[in-house]
Design a protein around this motif. Structure first.
Motif, PDB file in Angstrom:
ATOM      1  N   ASP A  67     -14.029  10.601   4.637  1.00  0.00           N
ATOM      2  CA  ASP A  67     -13.165  10.972   3.513  1.00  0.00           C
ATOM      3  C   ASP A  67     -12.670  12.408   3.615  1.00  0.00           C
ATOM      4  O   ASP A  67     -12.389  13.050   2.600  1.00  0.00           O
ATOM      5  CB  ASP A  67     -13.901  10.744   2.184  1.00  0.00           C
ATOM      6  CG  ASP A  67     -14.283   9.289   1.993  1.00  0.00           C
ATOM      7  OD1 ASP A  67     -13.442   8.419   2.299  1.00  0.00           O
ATOM      8  OD2 ASP A  67     -15.419   9.012   1.549  1.00  0.00           O
ATOM      9  N   SER A  92      -9.113   9.054   1.840  1.00  0.00           N
ATOM     10  CA  SER A  92     -10.137   8.013   1.824  1.00  0.00           C
ATOM     11  C   SER A  92     -10.066   7.094   3.037  1.00  0.00           C
ATOM     12  O   SER A  92      -8.991   6.784   3.551  1.00  0.00           O
ATOM     13  CB  SER A  92     -10.003   7.170   0.551  1.00  0.00           C
ATOM     14  OG  SER A  92     -10.207   7.955  -0.599  1.00  0.00           O
ATOM     15  N   GLN A  93     -11.234   6.679   3.464  1.00  0.00           N
ATOM     16  CA  GLN A  93     -11.405   5.650   4.485  1.00  0.00           C
ATOM     17  C   GLN A  93     -10.732   5.981   5.825  1.00  0.00           C
ATOM     18  O   GLN A  93     -10.043   5.158   6.427  1.00  0.00           O
ATOM     19  CB  GLN A  93     -10.878   4.311   3.958  1.00  0.00           C
ATOM     20  CG  GLN A  93     -11.572   3.800   2.719  1.00  0.00           C
ATOM     21  CD  GLN A  93     -13.021   3.368   2.962  1.00  0.00           C
ATOM     22  OE1 GLN A  93     -13.377   3.028   4.081  1.00  0.00           O
ATOM     23  NE2 GLN A  93     -13.847   3.390   1.933  1.00  0.00           N
ATOM     24  N   THR A 108      -6.204   5.433   8.344  1.00  0.00           N
ATOM     25  CA  THR A 108      -6.977   5.037   7.174  1.00  0.00           C
ATOM     26  C   THR A 108      -6.816   3.553   6.881  1.00  0.00           C
ATOM     27  O   THR A 108      -5.934   2.885   7.409  1.00  0.00           O
ATOM     28  CB  THR A 108      -6.547   5.823   5.922  1.00  0.00           C
ATOM     29  OG1 THR A 108      -5.219   5.398   5.537  1.00  0.00           O
ATOM     30  CG2 THR A 108      -6.541   7.312   6.173  1.00  0.00           C
ATOM     31  N   CYS A 110      -7.794   0.459   3.539  1.00  0.00           N
ATOM     32  CA  CYS A 110      -8.533  -0.090   2.388  1.00  0.00           C
ATOM     33  C   CYS A 110      -8.529   0.764   1.130  1.00  0.00           C
ATOM     34  O   CYS A 110      -9.342   0.542   0.243  1.00  0.00           O
ATOM     35  CB  CYS A 110      -9.982  -0.351   2.768  1.00  0.00           C
ATOM     36  SG  CYS A 110     -10.193  -1.078   4.408  1.00  0.00           S
ATOM     37  N   SER A 111      -7.689   1.742   1.036  1.00  0.00           N
ATOM     38  CA  SER A 111      -7.756   2.649  -0.113  1.00  0.00           C
ATOM     39  C   SER A 111      -6.444   2.732  -0.872  1.00  0.00           C
ATOM     40  O   SER A 111      -6.322   3.529  -1.801  1.00  0.00           O
ATOM     41  CB  SER A 111      -8.134   4.054   0.371  1.00  0.00           C
ATOM     42  OG  SER A 111      -7.140   4.548   1.258  1.00  0.00           O
ATOM     43  N   GLN A 113      -4.011   3.917   0.427  1.00  0.00           N
ATOM     44  CA  GLN A 113      -3.430   5.093   1.066  1.00  0.00           C
ATOM     45  C   GLN A 113      -3.434   4.839   2.573  1.00  0.00           C
ATOM     46  O   GLN A 113      -4.135   5.476   3.334  1.00  0.00           O
ATOM     47  CB  GLN A 113      -4.249   6.350   0.724  1.00  0.00           C
ATOM     48  CG  GLN A 113      -3.645   7.653   1.251  1.00  0.00           C
ATOM     49  CD  GLN A 113      -4.565   8.844   1.035  1.00  0.00           C
ATOM     50  OE1 GLN A 113      -5.746   8.673   0.767  1.00  0.00           O
ATOM     51  NE2 GLN A 113      -4.025  10.032   1.161  1.00  0.00           N
ATOM     52  N   ASN A 135      -3.567  -2.093   6.646  1.00  0.00           N
ATOM     53  CA  ASN A 135      -4.808  -1.325   6.740  1.00  0.00           C
ATOM     54  C   ASN A 135      -5.157  -1.044   8.194  1.00  0.00           C
ATOM     55  O   ASN A 135      -5.424  -1.968   8.966  1.00  0.00           O
ATOM     56  CB  ASN A 135      -5.959  -2.102   6.086  1.00  0.00           C
ATOM     57  CG  ASN A 135      -5.786  -2.233   4.592  1.00  0.00           C
ATOM     58  OD1 ASN A 135      -5.572  -1.250   3.902  1.00  0.00           O
ATOM     59  ND2 ASN A 135      -5.881  -3.464   4.083  1.00  0.00           N
TER      60      ASN A 135
END
Length: 263
Positions: A67, A92-93, A108, A110-111, A113, A135
């Protein structure tokens, strides 16, 4: 005859396709564990820190937090050097990383983002480079084309320009992808078959190596990398040069025999 020998030498040299020259490293941040794989075998294992996933490897290993919480440097043998870098705003992630030797790239998932990031070589000052529509599960920097390959959880591997423009894609169920300049190909981890797989950049499966990384505490790997090299796979390996030189020697001998016969 001369033309035949010369052509044979060049073709023989071109057929010598170098195999993976550098080790592939695989990281499981949830287990704080990593392994080094060479020749289809785990040759080293070492401990990392919690949620350490995005990785960049040059002469040392810079391992970032999932993160964007900070990073730690390791030797290629997996020993912490004591060097660290502060993180930044939450991204994140972050699951995987790559480097061009000067800057790092992350991906990244799953967020909500879904992005490719760019950061300093120690993962500091990380920020969004471009957005993704899916993702991400792996990222690799191709030093021969100055572009990125990104794998996703939908089973696709897409080649992107650094501007985010998609250049092409193929289907492969791999994560933790890495570019190997020696073979000008991609390596990635297939969790379903618990194997390291090698693909051409056009998507041809070249080999599969089943490896029991679970024996080393690796159960949820997403960070994967091969040490960066600026040398393109198009540069002939020493063995290729040897074949070419031998071919030219045969050609020269044939030409000398021809001159003697004419005399």
């Amino acid at each position: 005859m001369v033309k035949l020998l010369l052509t044979s030498a060049i073709v023989a040299g071109a057929l010598v396709a170098p195999a993976q020259a550098a080790s592939y490293y695989l990281f499981d941040g949830d287990s704080s564990a990593a392994v080094e794989i060479s020749g289809g075998t785990v040759v080293n294992s070492f401990s990392t820190f919690g949620l350490a996933y995005p990785v960049a490897i040059n002469s040392t290993i810079w391992l970032g937090g999932r993160d964007n919480g900070g990073s730690t440097e390791y030797t290629l043998a997996g020993v912490a050097t004591g060097n660290t870098a502060a993180g930044g705003p939450v991204i994140s992630q972050l699951l995987d990383g790559a480097t061009n030797g000067s800057v790092n790239y992350g991906v990244t998932c799953c967020s909500g983002q879904n992005v490719v990031t760019i950061a300093n070589a120690d993962w500091s000052n990380q920020q969004t480079l471009f957005n993704l529509s899916s993702n991400g599960s792996g990222i690799a920097y191709d030093s021969s084309t100055n572009s990125l390959f990104v794998s996703d959880f939908d089973g696709a591997v897409t080649n992107y320009a650094l501007t985010g423009v998609a250049l092409g894609s193929f289907t492969a169920n791999i994560v933790a992808i890495a570019y190997d300049s020696a073979s000008d190909s991609l390596f990635g981890w297939n969790g379903s078959s618990q194997s390291l797989q090698q693909y051409s950049k056009s998507g041809t499966l070249l080999q599969t190596q089943a490896i029991n990384v679970g024996a080393f505490g690796i159960f949820n790997p997403y960070g994967g990398e091969i040490a960066f090299s600026a040398v393109s796979g198009a540069v002939p390996e020493p063995s290729s040069w040897a074949l070419l030189i031998a071919g030219f020697g045969l050609t020269g001998a044939a030409m000398r025999r021809r001159r003697v016969a004419m005399a």
